[in-house]
Design a protein around this motif. Structure first.
Motif, PDB file in Angstrom:
ATOM      1  N   PHE A  53       0.826  -1.207   0.000  1.00  0.00           N
ATOM      2  CA  PHE A  53       0.000   0.000   0.000  1.00  0.00           C
ATOM      3  C   PHE A  53       0.867   1.267   0.000  1.00  0.00           C
ATOM      4  N   ILE A  56       2.223   1.854  -3.504  1.00  0.00           N
ATOM      5  CA  ILE A  56       1.165   2.363  -4.380  1.00  0.00           C
ATOM      6  C   ILE A  56       0.881   3.831  -4.080  1.00  0.00           C
ATOM      7  N   ALA A  57       0.854   4.201  -2.794  1.00  0.00           N
ATOM      8  CA  ALA A  57       0.617   5.602  -2.416  1.00  0.00           C
ATOM      9  C   ALA A  57       1.730   6.501  -2.938  1.00  0.00           C
ATOM     10  N   ARG A  60       1.269   6.940  -6.678  1.00  0.00           N
ATOM     11  CA  ARG A  60       0.105   7.758  -7.015  1.00  0.00           C
ATOM     12  C   ARG A  60       0.288   9.223  -6.661  1.00  0.00           C
ATOM     13  N   ASP A 180      -9.691  10.533  -0.229  1.00  0.00           N
ATOM     14  CA  ASP A 180      -9.210   9.175  -0.486  1.00  0.00           C
ATOM     15  C   ASP A 180      -8.566   8.629   0.784  1.00  0.00           C
ATOM     16  N   SER A 182      -7.546   5.432   1.111  1.00  0.00           N
ATOM     17  CA  SER A 182      -6.731   4.240   0.861  1.00  0.00           C
ATOM     18  C   SER A 182      -5.298   4.337   1.376  1.00  0.00           C
ATOM     19  N   PRO A 183      -4.653   5.528   1.421  1.00  0.00           N
ATOM     20  CA  PRO A 183      -3.297   5.563   1.992  1.00  0.00           C
ATOM     21  C   PRO A 183      -3.236   5.100   3.446  1.00  0.00           C
ATOM     22  N   PRO A 226      -2.805  -5.424  -2.043  1.00  0.00           N
ATOM     23  CA  PRO A 226      -2.683  -3.980  -2.293  1.00  0.00           C
ATOM     24  C   PRO A 226      -3.242  -3.546  -3.650  1.00  0.00           C
ATOM     25  N   CYS A 227      -2.948  -4.307  -4.711  1.00  0.00           N
ATOM     26  CA  CYS A 227      -3.423  -3.915  -6.041  1.00  0.00           C
ATOM     27  C   CYS A 227      -4.940  -4.033  -6.147  1.00  0.00           C
ATOM     28  N   THR A 230      -6.806  -1.349  -3.976  1.00  0.00           N
ATOM     29  CA  THR A 230      -6.645  -0.006  -4.543  1.00  0.00           C
ATOM     30  C   THR A 230      -7.545   0.198  -5.755  1.00  0.00           C
ATOM     31  N   GLN A 233     -11.089   0.602  -4.671  1.00  0.00           N
ATOM     32  CA  GLN A 233     -11.283   1.902  -4.044  1.00  0.00           C
ATOM     33  C   GLN A 233     -11.538   2.982  -5.092  1.00  0.00           C
ATOM     34  N   ARG A 234     -10.975   2.830  -6.285  1.00  0.00           N
ATOM     35  CA  ARG A 234     -11.125   3.831  -7.334  1.00  0.00           C
ATOM     36  C   ARG A 234     -12.425   3.677  -8.123  1.00  0.00           C
TER      37      ARG A 234
END
Length: 314
Positions: A53, A56-57, A60, A180, A182-183, A226-227, A230, A233-234
């Motif tokens: 995660f 990914i953060a 992004r 958001d 998700s972070p 994680p993928c 994420t 979440q989008r």
């Protein structure tokens, strides 16, 4: 322009949400395949998913990563704590009962969230939502009563805890629209990994898992979780809730079929009826709401176009 950018807004949402659901589909199956003790699988899942995660953060948000965390505030901390309970409930549920049972029970989370929104946010729910809630609760009860032996009651209870805390999480996120969260899942991983790690160190065996088990854990916790989360979440940023709900059923259906096929888990007739009732209710509700949305859009768009046509004639 990339191929993804060339897609329509709706097509992007379908790709993100459907892709996330399919990526997460083997989650319950791989927990079973890893076959690690409770504390150990939770420790690996926590720390590895936290790393995933975080990466990914960083990709992004780049230099704006710290600002993204600050925007989450105290709500984000509560989200992290709740998702920690969801993670524990999901993993431990799969340790003590059938993977299909866990996934079917988890499918009721969106409707539990609807009930919580009525209580906490004072949102009025249509009768069809209440009917769907009661039907899904009946289906979940059938799954829980599938068999009471071999610790399955414990597993079903953990699965219900996962569904309930996930629903509370959904409701809490709705109090901060546009932010958001998700972070904050990085902290969820650290919490789960740290607590589980203490139990693991206190145990009699603290050896590393076998190579094949470690490979499964890394694939699941560092890549898939994680993928998949994420992407899911989008999805709601592109699609209406009814359509997102339909696509989320992909994880439940595909994941359950994988568990029944590869693990040869034979569901009892009552569990089959209960699971069919849950999925059928959610599917019918999603289709009905999608039709309502299309009718509303068809009625609104001509009204919006009329002034343009009149002004064009002047």
């Amino acid at each position: 322009m990339s191929r993804f950018s060339a897609l329509s807004h709706r097509q992007q949402g379908l790709l993100l949400t459907g892709g996330g659901a399919l990526i997460m589909a083997p989650d319950a199956l791989l927990i079973k395949v890893a076959d690690l003790p409770d504390a150990e699988i939770l420790m690996w899942r926590g720390f590895l998913s936290a790393l995933g995660f975080l990466l990914i953060a960083l990709v992004r948000y780049g230099r704006g990563t710290l600002a993204a965390y600050r925007r989450c505030g105290w709500t984000g901390i509560a989200v992290a704590l709740l998702f920690s309970l969801t993670t524990c409930g999901f993993v431990l549920g799969n340790q003590y009962t059938k993977a299909g049972n866990v996934l079917m029970i988890l499918a009721g989370a969106p409707l539990i969230a609807a009930g919580l929104s009525w209580v906490i946010l004072k949102e009025r729910l249509p009768r069809r939502t209440w009917l769907a809630i009661w039907l899904c609760m009946a289906g979940i009860a059938m799954i829980a009563l599938d068999d009471a032996g071999a610790g399955s009651w414990v597993g079903n209870a953990f699965a219900l805890m996962a569904a309930t805390t996930l629903a509370i999480n959904f409701t809490l996120c709705r109090t901060r629209p546009g932010i958001d969260m998700s972070p904050m899942l990085v902290f969820n991983g650290l919490i789960v990994g740290s607590v589980a790690g203490l139990f693991w160190l206190a145990g009699s065996e603290t050896t590393l898992p076998a190579t094949n088990q470690l490979a499964v854990v890394i694939l699941l916790c560092l890549v898939i979780v994680p993928c998949g989360v994420t992407l899911l979440q989008r999805g709601p940023l592109y699609l209406p809730a009814a359509e997102v709900g339909l696509l989320l059923l992909l994880e439940v259906v595909v994941g359950t079929l994988l568990a029944w096929w590869i693990l040869a888990e034979q569901p009892a007739p009552m569990a089959m009826v209960g699971g069919t009732l849950v999925l059928g209710t959610l599917f019918a509700k999603g289709l009905y709401e999608r039709r309502l949305e299309l009718r509303l859009r068809a009625g609104v768009e001509p009204a919006l176009q009329a002034p343009v046509e009149r002004s064009g004639g002047l």
